[in-house]
Design a protein around this motif. Structure first.
Motif, PDB file in Angstrom:
ATOM      1  N   TRP A 207      27.951  39.641  30.689  1.00 46.81           N
ATOM      2  CA  TRP A 207      27.036  38.907  29.769  1.00 46.81           C
ATOM      3  C   TRP A 207      26.523  37.615  30.684  1.00 46.81           C
ATOM      4  O   TRP A 207      26.886  37.472  31.641  1.00 46.81           O
ATOM      5  N   GLU A 208      25.336  37.239  30.129  1.00 48.10           N
ATOM      6  CA  GLU A 208      24.672  36.177  30.575  1.00 48.10           C
ATOM      7  C   GLU A 208      24.320  35.404  29.383  1.00 48.10           C
ATOM      8  O   GLU A 208      23.750  35.854  28.493  1.00 48.10           O
ATOM      9  N   GLY A 209      24.327  34.196  29.640  1.00 41.60           N
ATOM     10  CA  GLY A 209      23.983  32.939  28.454  1.00 41.60           C
ATOM     11  C   GLY A 209      23.996  31.660  28.843  1.00 41.60           C
ATOM     12  O   GLY A 209      23.917  31.391  30.058  1.00 41.60           O
ATOM     13  N   THR A 210      24.097  30.845  27.618  1.00 40.30           N
ATOM     14  CA  THR A 210      24.019  29.485  27.706  1.00 40.30           C
ATOM     15  C   THR A 210      25.364  28.799  27.224  1.00 40.30           C
ATOM     16  O   THR A 210      25.640  29.507  26.214  1.00 40.30           O
ATOM     17  N   ASP A 211      25.918  27.713  27.642  1.00 40.80           N
ATOM     18  CA  ASP A 211      27.194  27.247  27.142  1.00 40.80           C
ATOM     19  C   ASP A 211      26.761  26.074  26.028  1.00 40.80           C
ATOM     20  O   ASP A 211      25.765  25.908  25.830  1.00 40.80           O
ATOM     21  N   LYS A 212      27.714  25.197  25.580  1.00 42.23           N
ATOM     22  CA  LYS A 212      27.540  24.165  24.523  1.00 42.23           C
ATOM     23  C   LYS A 212      26.711  23.108  25.227  1.00 42.23           C
ATOM     24  O   LYS A 212      25.871  22.286  24.455  1.00 42.23           O
ATOM     25  N   GLN A 213      26.435  23.007  26.425  1.00 47.32           N
ATOM     26  CA  GLN A 213      25.975  21.988  27.232  1.00 47.32           C
ATOM     27  C   GLN A 213      24.684  22.527  27.587  1.00 47.32           C
ATOM     28  O   GLN A 213      23.650  21.674  28.435  1.00 47.32           O
TER      29      GLN A 213
END
Length: 404
Positions: free
Chosen positions: A9-15
């Motif tokens: 998977w690829e994505g963005t975290d909370k920051q």
């Protein structure tokens, strides 16, 4: 129930920082939901192909694990949260397989697993000793301190292995080069001289005839010689892996070797002291610690001795008495352990013993290298110089006849 699979998977975290990794799930939709629960917005989720797997081994070396441990210890000491520390370490690693291994552990920890249980899923890279120490650190709330101790232990262990390996491989490598050079001279160079000697019409010196005989044999059977040596080496390595009795015999004989035996003995003592010091300082009970130490000594003689010590200690006997009864530990180490037990500072005394014997191994390897260099030069001189002299002897004799 659907069969679980690994998804990339690829994505963005909370920051809002871009991140990627792996997750085990039954479907892409469930994987996305699990990632959302962890605070990650997944942009891409795809099933991982079976052509690549961490379990296949690859290029993850013990030195890489030591580096990973040191970096994690540094991040934790700096107050970086555990999951974020994994991300920082993984992004800074050069080897893709090591980075993937770290991300796999990170995903398990982010999913709610403990650090130790996440490591236990990769026994090829993290042994029981490593996992038990991390578990002890988590239980006691001193994970950063424990990681620092493990990193020091791994670094010193790898340094010690490298020194012993250097002592063993250096002379073997040079002798292999001498063997190859001699083979090339016998197959390619000696026949050229042989053609010249054919026109002399005189009897060749005995030494020259001997070398020409070896050359003719090597030319006729060089392929069989190479295959035979290769099969012998491969058979020996295979038999050693399969037969415990053979491994034990080799380990006993290795300790009796003239100079290398002393190096192997000191390195085993150093590993024993270093591992026991690390585990005991971590609060692991002595009997359990000795169980882990047995496999870390690197020699079956010392492994059997440690298992005997474990059995003696479990019946209430003092550690130093048990060590003395085995007859394989130097008196100095036994005395240091006795002092440590009396003073309640066993881990400190073991640490000092380990440092002393690591330095002893370092000095012994340097001395062995210094001693081997002139010996190896002498062997090379005899092999290569002997071949050259054998080829020039008839020319020297011919010159004397013409001069006379």
């Amino acid at each position: 129930m659907a069969e679980s699979a690994i998804f990339l998977w690829e994505g963005t975290d909370k920051q809002g920082k871009k991140t990627k990794g792996e997750i085990t799930s039954a479907s892409p939709a469930i994987a996305r939901a699990e990632l959302r629960r962890q605070g990650i917005v997944a942009n891409k989720v795809r099933k991982k192909t079976k052509g690549f797997s961490l379990s296949s081994g690859g290029s993850v070396k013990p030195a890489d694990i030591a580096l990973f441990t040191r970096q994690m210890a540094t991040m934790m000491r700096a107050g970086v949260p555990l999951v974020q520390a994994f991300d920082i370490v993984a992004d800074g690693l050069d080897k893709p397989k090591v980075s993937e291994l770290v991300r796999s552990v990170r995903n398990d920890v982010a999913g709610g697993s403990s650090f130790a249980s996440a490591l236990r899923k990769h026994p090829l890279y993290f042994d029981d000793l490593f996992c038990n120490l991390v578990d002890a650190g988590e239980q006691s709330g001193s994970l950063e301190t424990m990681l620092d101790r493990i990193a020091t232990y791994k670094e010193k262990s790898e340094s010690l292995k490298a020194k012993v390996k250097k002592a063993m491989t250096y002379p073997i490598a040079v002798l292999c080069v001498a063997f190859i050079v001699s083979g090339i001279l016998l197959i390619k160079v000696v026949p050229q001289f042989q053609e010249v000697f054919a026109g002399f019409g005189a009897e060749l010196p005995a030494f020259t005839q001997f070398v020409i005989g070896i050359s003719e044999f090597t030319q006729d059977y060089w392929l069989m010689i190479v295959v035979g040596v290769g099969l012998t080496v491969a058979g020996f390595i295979g038999a050693r892996k399969r037969s415990k009795k053979m491994r034990d015999t080799i380990d006993r004989l290795a300790l009796k070797m003239p100079i290398a035996g002393s190096i192997i003995e000191k390195s085993s003592v150093a590993r024993y002291a270093r591992t026991l010091s690390t585990t005991f300082a971590a609060g692991v009970p002595l009997v359990d610690a000795l169980n882990s130490v047995a496999g870390a000594t690197g020699n079956s003689v010392y492994q059997e001795a440690v298992l005997k010590i474990r059995d003696d200690v479990s019946t209430g006997q003092q550690l130093n008495f048990s060590m003395r009864s085995t007859g394989v530990f130097p008196n100095m180490v036994v005395q240091m352990v006795a002092i440590g037990e009396e003073a309640g500072a066993l881990d400190d005394m073991l640490d000092k013993s380990a440092t002393y014997y690591e330095e002893q191994v370092d000095n012994a390897v340097d001395n062995l290298t210094a001693l081997m260099e002139p010996m190896i030069m002498a062997v090379l001189g005899v092999l290569v110089g002997g071949l050259i002299i054998a080829m020039y002897l008839p020319i020297f004799q011919l010159g004397q006849v013409v001069g006379g």
